[in-house]
Write an enzyme that holds these catalytic residues in place. Structure first.
Site, short mmCIF file in Angstrom:
data_model
loop_
_atom_site.label_atom_id
_atom_site.label_comp_id
_atom_site.label_asym_id
_atom_site.label_seq_id
_atom_site.Cartn_x
_atom_site.Cartn_y
_atom_site.Cartn_z
N ILE A 137 0.84 -1.21 0.00
CA ILE A 137 0.00 0.00 0.00
C ILE A 137 0.87 1.26 0.00
O ILE A 137 1.71 1.43 0.89
CB ILE A 137 -0.92 0.03 1.25
CG1 ILE A 137 -1.77 -1.23 1.31
CG2 ILE A 137 -1.78 1.28 1.26
CD1 ILE A 137 -2.57 -1.36 2.60
N GLY A 188 -0.44 -19.89 7.58
CA GLY A 188 0.79 -19.14 7.42
C GLY A 188 0.66 -17.66 7.73
O GLY A 188 1.55 -16.87 7.40
N GLU A 191 3.76 -16.13 12.48
CA GLU A 191 5.11 -16.67 12.62
C GLU A 191 5.08 -17.78 13.65
O GLU A 191 4.13 -17.90 14.43
CB GLU A 191 6.05 -15.56 13.13
CG GLU A 191 6.11 -14.32 12.28
CD GLU A 191 6.88 -14.54 10.99
OE1 GLU A 191 7.79 -15.39 10.97
OE2 GLU A 191 6.53 -13.88 9.99
N LYS A 206 5.04 0.22 13.19
CA LYS A 206 4.45 0.96 12.08
C LYS A 206 3.82 2.27 12.58
O LYS A 206 3.86 3.29 11.88
CB LYS A 206 3.44 0.08 11.37
CG LYS A 206 4.17 -1.06 10.64
CD LYS A 206 3.28 -2.23 10.35
CE LYS A 206 4.05 -3.33 9.62
NZ LYS A 206 3.27 -4.57 9.52
#
Ligand code: NAP
Length: 436
Positions: A137, A188, A191, A206
């Protein structure tokens, strides 16, 4: 090639993202050269193990384990190794050598972004990291460049796909938190050690980067208030749904005025209620979105894939083309900036609405006691819903919606409610975001 000069590109890392970046550079050479006005010459790819299997077939002679040597003489270094070291030292070395640097490394940019930006600025190099927040993005460039003439007030991001996937399963399929986590791991989305995601550390990195760019202020990652999703229960998700909300893990960067009038910045991560009418409520599965509220532009939303090798490679290539173009036409690019230098305000200064769920004694006078405690702390209720479960043993469930209140006042209210004889349990306290 086609009379274009060569620009030397060194790639550090050939994992999920790096392999796709290498493929795009090699497969789209002519088209990229036409856009840049120079040919991208991939001079080498640094990895740990030259013989490790790769997602993409690439010329073996490009691989090296000598990353330090590879960055020397590069025009642009693309760092896709991840982690702090040796990525940080290699980037500093690349910058010292006059190279522009592109990275997707959120952990590194969150922890050392100002140091690296400063080093780049000193030598007139460019450091870009579009892929570090929300993968494919475009959000760094819009905040830094497209909105450079505007005044950003608030950024609300769903920037961690794993936790959005888990919360979305709970909301849409009625999965328990454990079941949703198990499915996320099987597919998936998580982690092996899911702590970074579910405890909100990834989103906090972030939030730091978004706050820094939106408010031209250094926002250290350890100043970000952080709560993960591990305490979110299916009962909370269902109660939220019943009331017209959905619970999302949000990374929030906001301009704030403290109680004493200080203008500052808040950066925080927590699971919050969002109205089901809000555009962020429609962000399902592992997708990401960043919702920006700016003075002149109004509300903007950036939506898409927050991860994935090929998707993230798109953002890396955008930065690479921009850096390469700069080598052709010159110019300093738009530097990182911390000129506003606003104070970072603590969570207690944040103002939002809340939803408080209580278990209370089913007796006369209880509602008056609770109303008295709210009033004493300046917290006013916008709605009160009471129900008496069939198996109730003299208790009732109470859901109180509040008007906007300061977090410190709300926390004091909840403490007093918990200690009061009227309340037998505080079942849930959630913040409501996305309203004016
Ligand atoms: P990855 O699959 O783990 O690949 C890492 C690559 O770096 C591997 O090729 C590895 O070499 C190499 N490497 C690691 N340490 C090294 C060292 N000390 N010296 C030389 N090479 C080294 O990682 P990824 O998923 O591609 O992620 C790369 C970066 O992009 C990270 O910063 C990540 O946070 C960021 N990012 C990833 C995504 C995504 O969807 N994957 C999205 C947004 C941002 P070997 O192959 O030989 O082990």
């Amino acid at each position: 090639m086609n009379g274009y000069r060569d620009l030397r590109v060194a790639l550090l890392g050939c994992g999920s993202v790096g392999a796709q970046v290498a493929r795009l550079i090699l497969d789209h050479g002519d088209e990229l050269a036409a856009r840049i006005g120079a040919h991208l010459q991939l001079t080498g790819i640094a990895v740990r193990d030259i013989d490790a299997p790769r997602d993409v077939e690439l010329p073996r002679e490009l691989f090296t384990t000598d990353a330090e040597q590879l960055v020397l003489g590069a025009d642009v270094v693309v760092e896709l190794m991840g982690g702090i070291e040796p990525a940080r030292s290699l980037i500093l070395r690349a910058i010292e050598g006059g190279a522009d640097v592109v990275t997707a490394n959120k952990a590194l940019i969150a922890a050392h972004g100002p140091e690296l930006s400063e080093a780049a600025e000193q030598v007139g190099a460019q450091l870009s990291y579009e892929a570090a927040v929300a993968g494919a993005i475009p959000i760094i460039r819009p905040l830094r460049e497209s909105l450079a003439g505007d005044h950003v007030n608030r950024v609300l991001g769903i920037v961690n796909g794993s936790t959005n996937y888990i919360l979305d399963r709970m909301d849409r399929f009625g999965d328990s938190a454990e079941d949703a986590m198990r499915v996320a791991a099987e597919l998936g989305y998580l982690e092996a050690d899911p702590t970074l995601d579910v405890e909100g550390y990834d989103a906090a990195q972030k939030a730091t980067i978004l706050a820094r760019i939106a408010f031209h202020t250094e926002v250290p990652v350890d100043s970000v208030y952080r709560e993960g999703i591990t305490q979110v229960t299916l009962a909370q998700v269902e109660a939220a749904k019943h009331a017209g909300y959905v619970i999302k893990l949000l990374a929030i960067a906001e301009r704030l005025t403290a109680a004493d009038g200080t203008e500052g910045v808040s950066a925080r991560v927590y699971p919050a209620l969002i109205s089901r009418d809000h555009p962020l409520a429609a962000v399902h599965g592992g997708k990401n979105a960043v919702f920006v509220e700016a003075e002149a532009a109004g509300e903007l939303m950036f939506y898409g894939a927050g991860a994935g090798g090929i998707e993230t490679a798109s953002a890396v290539l955008g930065d690479l083309v921009s850096a390469a173009r700069r080598h052709v036409v010159g110019g300093p690019g738009i530097p990182g900036s911390a000129h506003a230098d606003l104070p970072i305000l603590p969570i207690g200064e944040v103002t939002t609405s809340y939803q408080i769920m209580l278990e209370v004694r089913d007796e006369a006078g209880v509602l008056a006691t609770i109303a008295g405690i709210l009033a004493q702390h300046g917290v006013s209720a916008s709605s009160v819903e009471q129900s008496v479960p069939e198996d109730s043993q003299g208790t009732a469930a109470l859901i109180i919606g509040t008007h906007r209140a300061r977090e410190a006042d709300l926390a004091a209210t909840v403490d007093e409610l918990r200690d009061s004889g009227a309340v037998t349990a505080v079942t849930s306290v959630l913040r409501l975001e996305g309203n004016a």
